[in-house]
Design an enzyme around this catalytic site. Structure first.
Site, PDB file in Angstrom:
ATOM      1  N   TRP A 180       0.868  -1.182   0.000  1.00 38.50           N
ATOM      2  CA  TRP A 180       0.000   0.000   0.000  1.00 38.50           C
ATOM      3  C   TRP A 180       0.904   1.230   0.000  1.00 38.50           C
ATOM      4  O   TRP A 180       1.823   1.308   0.819  1.00 38.50           O
ATOM      5  CB  TRP A 180      -0.922   0.058   1.226  1.00 38.50           C
ATOM      6  CG  TRP A 180      -1.575   1.396   1.317  1.00 38.50           C
ATOM      7  CD1 TRP A 180      -2.563   1.872   0.518  1.00 38.50           C
ATOM      8  CD2 TRP A 180      -1.223   2.472   2.207  1.00 38.50           C
ATOM      9  NE1 TRP A 180      -2.864   3.182   0.862  1.00 38.50           N
ATOM     10  CE2 TRP A 180      -2.061   3.561   1.880  1.00 38.50           C
ATOM     11  CE3 TRP A 180      -0.284   2.627   3.236  1.00 38.50           C
ATOM     12  CZ2 TRP A 180      -1.985   4.794   2.562  1.00 38.50           C
ATOM     13  CZ3 TRP A 180      -0.209   3.833   3.905  1.00 38.50           C
ATOM     14  CH2 TRP A 180      -1.057   4.909   3.577  1.00 38.50           C
ATOM     15  N   GLU A 221      -3.215  -3.008  -2.182  1.00 37.46           N
ATOM     16  CA  GLU A 221      -4.325  -2.340  -1.493  1.00 37.46           C
ATOM     17  C   GLU A 221      -4.597  -0.970  -2.108  1.00 37.46           C
ATOM     18  O   GLU A 221      -3.706  -0.140  -2.199  1.00 37.46           O
ATOM     19  CB  GLU A 221      -3.964  -2.183   0.000  1.00 37.46           C
ATOM     20  CG  GLU A 221      -5.021  -1.466   0.826  1.00 37.46           C
ATOM     21  CD  GLU A 221      -4.621  -1.329   2.307  1.00 37.46           C
ATOM     22  OE1 GLU A 221      -3.446  -1.597   2.645  1.00 37.46           O
ATOM     23  OE2 GLU A 221      -5.486  -0.945   3.116  1.00 37.46           O
ATOM     24  N   LYS A 223      -6.927   2.731  -2.408  1.00 34.76           N
ATOM     25  CA  LYS A 223      -7.464   3.703  -1.452  1.00 34.76           C
ATOM     26  C   LYS A 223      -8.158   4.829  -2.201  1.00 34.76           C
ATOM     27  O   LYS A 223      -7.858   5.086  -3.360  1.00 34.76           O
ATOM     28  CB  LYS A 223      -6.313   4.249  -0.590  1.00 34.76           C
ATOM     29  CG  LYS A 223      -6.787   5.130   0.553  1.00 34.76           C
ATOM     30  CD  LYS A 223      -5.740   5.251   1.649  1.00 34.76           C
ATOM     31  CE  LYS A 223      -6.239   6.208   2.714  1.00 34.76           C
ATOM     32  NZ  LYS A 223      -5.385   6.224   3.905  1.00 34.76           N
ATOM     33  N   ASP A 254      -9.615  -2.680   1.689  1.00 34.21           N
ATOM     34  CA  ASP A 254      -9.728  -2.183   3.067  1.00 34.21           C
ATOM     35  C   ASP A 254     -11.063  -1.468   3.120  1.00 34.21           C
ATOM     36  O   ASP A 254     -11.334  -0.581   2.299  1.00 34.21           O
ATOM     37  CB  ASP A 254      -8.548  -1.233   3.338  1.00 34.21           C
ATOM     38  CG  ASP A 254      -8.586  -0.587   4.717  1.00 34.21           C
ATOM     39  OD1 ASP A 254      -9.659  -0.081   5.110  1.00 34.21           O
ATOM     40  OD2 ASP A 254      -7.536  -0.545   5.386  1.00 34.21           O
ATOM     41  N   HIS A 257     -11.558   2.300   2.666  1.00 33.06           N
ATOM     42  CA  HIS A 257     -10.938   2.949   1.508  1.00 33.06           C
ATOM     43  C   HIS A 257     -11.883   3.204   0.344  1.00 33.06           C
ATOM     44  O   HIS A 257     -11.467   3.196  -0.816  1.00 33.06           O
ATOM     45  CB  HIS A 257      -9.750   2.112   1.028  1.00 33.06           C
ATOM     46  CG  HIS A 257      -8.600   2.157   1.974  1.00 33.06           C
ATOM     47  ND1 HIS A 257      -7.350   1.680   1.666  1.00 33.06           N
ATOM     48  CD2 HIS A 257      -8.495   2.654   3.226  1.00 33.06           C
ATOM     49  CE1 HIS A 257      -6.536   1.857   2.689  1.00 33.06           C
ATOM     50  NE2 HIS A 257      -7.214   2.441   3.653  1.00 33.06           N
ATOM     51  N   HIS A 281      -8.633  -5.906   4.523  1.00 36.95           N
ATOM     52  CA  HIS A 281      -8.294  -5.218   5.765  1.00 36.95           C
ATOM     53  C   HIS A 281      -9.620  -4.858   6.398  1.00 36.95           C
ATOM     54  O   HIS A 281     -10.384  -4.072   5.831  1.00 36.95           O
ATOM     55  CB  HIS A 281      -7.509  -3.931   5.486  1.00 36.95           C
ATOM     56  CG  HIS A 281      -6.039  -4.155   5.423  1.00 36.95           C
ATOM     57  ND1 HIS A 281      -5.150  -3.122   5.217  1.00 36.95           N
ATOM     58  CD2 HIS A 281      -5.289  -5.285   5.568  1.00 36.95           C
ATOM     59  CE1 HIS A 281      -3.919  -3.613   5.227  1.00 36.95           C
ATOM     60  NE2 HIS A 281      -3.975  -4.911   5.427  1.00 36.95           N
ATOM     61  N   ASP A 289     -11.640   7.340   6.512  1.00 35.78           N
ATOM     62  CA  ASP A 289     -10.810   6.171   6.815  1.00 35.78           C
ATOM     63  C   ASP A 289     -10.205   6.316   8.214  1.00 35.78           C
ATOM     64  O   ASP A 289      -8.999   6.370   8.380  1.00 35.78           O
ATOM     65  CB  ASP A 289      -9.705   6.076   5.747  1.00 35.78           C
ATOM     66  CG  ASP A 289      -8.814   4.851   5.943  1.00 35.78           C
ATOM     67  OD1 ASP A 289      -9.320   3.818   6.411  1.00 35.78           O
ATOM     68  OD2 ASP A 289      -7.619   4.943   5.630  1.00 35.78           O
ATOM     69  N   ASP A 291     -10.155   4.367  10.824  1.00 31.20           N
ATOM     70  CA  ASP A 291      -9.548   3.202  11.463  1.00 31.20           C
ATOM     71  C   ASP A 291      -9.921   3.048  12.932  1.00 31.20           C
ATOM     72  O   ASP A 291      -9.058   2.836  13.784  1.00 31.20           O
ATOM     73  CB  ASP A 291      -8.023   3.193  11.258  1.00 31.20           C
ATOM     74  CG  ASP A 291      -7.655   2.891   9.819  1.00 31.20           C
ATOM     75  OD1 ASP A 291      -7.979   1.788   9.355  1.00 31.20           O
ATOM     76  OD2 ASP A 291      -7.057   3.751   9.150  1.00 31.20           O
ATOM     77  N   ASP A 321      -7.047  -4.022  10.465  1.00 33.65           N
ATOM     78  CA  ASP A 321      -6.230  -2.815  10.244  1.00 33.65           C
ATOM     79  C   ASP A 321      -6.932  -1.610  10.850  1.00 33.65           C
ATOM     80  O   ASP A 321      -7.803  -1.022  10.221  1.00 33.65           O
ATOM     81  CB  ASP A 321      -6.001  -2.595   8.736  1.00 33.65           C
ATOM     82  CG  ASP A 321      -5.191  -1.329   8.476  1.00 33.65           C
ATOM     83  OD1 ASP A 321      -4.527  -0.834   9.402  1.00 33.65           O
ATOM     84  OD2 ASP A 321      -5.228  -0.825   7.328  1.00 33.65           O
TER      85      ASP A 321
HETATM   86  C1  RNT Z   1      -3.766   2.976   5.016  1.00 29.04           C
HETATM   87  C2  RNT Z   1      -3.888   1.525   4.766  1.00 29.04           C
HETATM   88  C3  RNT Z   1      -2.765   0.674   5.272  1.00 29.04           C
HETATM   89  C4  RNT Z   1      -2.298   1.082   6.654  1.00 29.04           C
HETATM   90  C5  RNT Z   1      -1.364   0.103   7.326  1.00 29.04           C
HETATM   91  C6  RNT Z   1      -0.648   0.704   8.469  1.00 29.04           C
HETATM   92  O1  RNT Z   1      -4.862   3.691   4.689  1.00 29.04           O
HETATM   93  O2  RNT Z   1      -5.098   1.055   5.273  1.00 29.04           O
HETATM   94  O3  RNT Z   1      -3.119  -0.641   5.215  1.00 29.04           O
HETATM   95  O4  RNT Z   1      -3.364   1.293   7.517  1.00 29.04           O
HETATM   96  O5  RNT Z   1      -0.524  -0.434   6.395  1.00 29.04           O
HETATM   97 ZN    ZN Z   2      -5.449  -1.051   5.208  1.00 33.16          ZN
END
Ligand code: RNT
Ligand code: ZN
Length: 412
Positions: A180, A221, A223, A254, A257, A281, A289, A291, A321
């Site tokens: 990523w 990955e 985004k 993810d 994303h 993820h 995003d 998290d 994640d």
């Molecule tokens: C970032 C991605 C990625 C990170 C990690 C730390 O938007 O989701 O995967 O969160 O690699």
């Molecule tokens: Zn991620």
């Protein structure tokens, strides 16, 4: 009759075998991200987190050293049932003497992690770290127009493939290596093609390293945007899906994303039709995003249903994640990973064949009623049975608080 036995009967009346569900869940591996333990800081430099991702909060007790992070992972693992894998970032390299650049990291810098994983019988997944580093120039890495910068990060990617292969060989468990990059622009670019063309070329160069495809699964990955990179993201969904398809690597989604009304649960089936393996993820985006810690919420359940009812448990690499620095980090780990597992169990406890038949018969009335009834079936009793069989405490909060008092508060 125990609560579980009663639940077993109730589910049996709906055509669901709880024993089958419990056995299936036991075999599902979740890859646990190491970076919840120290707010994505790592050990290889002192740079602030960058790349459009952010941890917020200042809860005491974050891990500051490899020993502390390992102890915290152990604590979390002891409270998480089922099969686990450890998901590391390259920034968690452990240097004995002089640190080397990310372009020069080697397996030896991860030997302590291999020892840790072997002793616990778990595999390791890996991530090159294309952020929080002085060689990130103008928010660009693999797509940089500066050839020195681009070459540095290509070397990093290649080094990570070698390290991933080392993990697989040492642990005997295949390694998922996820790429990523944060690359993007805050404001409207004049050239959207150039950076993507350079990213493509960089990926080609990284993947030219010979590696055993049965040992290392490279994932990519995508985004939609990052903080400070709102207008343009090089590794967009279209780029990453197309690149993965053309180059026989695995796409990674993810669920933080995408645009806020898009859901990963709806994307899984499409990718399953065109990919042998896919990767996820699992996170919780709150308006962006962000998290947040994964909850037992509707979208997490829906993602799990798509994996289970499409018979894809062996085809989906499931990783967590998220990074919340505002609450106890061990609790964040345990809550989030358990919720992924709960969602999988919930999905395994649906009469999926029957529900599908109702859809195909176009009996949407019955489908709605049954799905709603199942929401209040005695799921909790089956989950508690799983915890008991796994020998894991149902009440993890008191264990977490105890560890906080004994260990975490002393980290000042
Ligand atoms: C970032 C991605 C990625 C990170 C990690 C730390 O938007 O989701 O995967 O969160 O690699
Ligand atoms: Zn991620």
């Amino acid at each position: 009759m125990s609560r579980y036995d009663e639940a077993k009967q109730i589910y049996a009346q709906c055509g669901v075998d709880t024993e089958e569900a419990l056995n299936a869940l036991r075999d599902v591996c979740v890859s646990v991200h190491c970076w919840q333990g120290d707010d994505v800081i790592g050990f290889d430099n002192k740079e602030a987190l960058s790349g459009g991702i952010q941890t917020t909060g200042n809860y005491p007790g974050k891990a500051r050293t490899p020993a502390e992070l390992m102890a915290d992972i152990d604590k979390a693992f002891s409270l998480i049932p089922g099969k686990k894998k450890l998901n590391l970032h390259a920034s968690y390299a452990i240097f004995d003497g002089e640190p080397v650049g990310r372009d020069k990291i080697e397996p030896q810098h991860f030997k302590a992690w291999v020892d840790f994983a072997k002793q616990r019988g778990v595999g390791i997944d890996f991530n090159p770290t294309f952020f929080a580093h002085p060689m990130v120039k103008d928010n660009l890495t693999l797509s940089s127009p500066d050839e020195t910068v681009r070459a540095y990060w290509v070397a990093h990617g290649k080094a990570c493939i070698r390290i991933s292969e080392y993990f697989a060989e040492q642990t005997g468990i295949p390694c998922v290596m996820n790429i990523w990059i944060p690359d993007g622009y805050k404001d409207i670019p004049a050239d959207r093609l150039g950076p993507r063309a350079r990213f493509k070329k960089s990926l080609d160069e990284i993947l030219s390293v010979p590696y055993d495809k049965s040992k290392v699964y490279v994932t990519l990955e995508s985004k939609v945007f990052g903080i400070g990179l709102e207008s343009y993201t090089v590794g967009s969904a279209e780029f990453c899906l197309s690149y993965s398809a053309k180059n026989n690597i695995t796409p990674l989604m993810d669920n933080g994303h995408y645009h806020p009304t898009e859901v990963v649960s709806d994307k899984i089936s499409s990718l399953l039709l065109f990919n042998e393996k896919i990767a996820l993820h699992v996170t919780r985006p709150v308006r962006w995003d962000s998290d947040h810690v994964v909850l037992f919420d509707d979208e997490t359940k829906e993602i799990a249903k798509e994996i289970v009812r499409n018979d894809a448990l062996s085809r989906v690499f499931i990783a967590t994640d998220y990074f919340d620095a505002s609450i106890n980090r061990i609790s964040a780990w345990v809550t989030g990973v358990r919720n992924v597992q709960k969602a999988l169990l919930f999905a395994l406890l649906q009469p999926n064949k029957q529900l599908k038949a109702l859809q195909d018969e176009s009996d949407m009335t019955a489908l709605m009623v049954l799905q709603e009834e199942l929401k209040t079936a005695p799921f909790g009793d089956v989950w508690n049975e799983y915890l008991a069989r796994q020998g894991v405490a149902a009440d993890y909060l008191s264990e977490v608080k105890d560890y906080e008092q004994k260990v975490l508060v002393n980290r000042v």
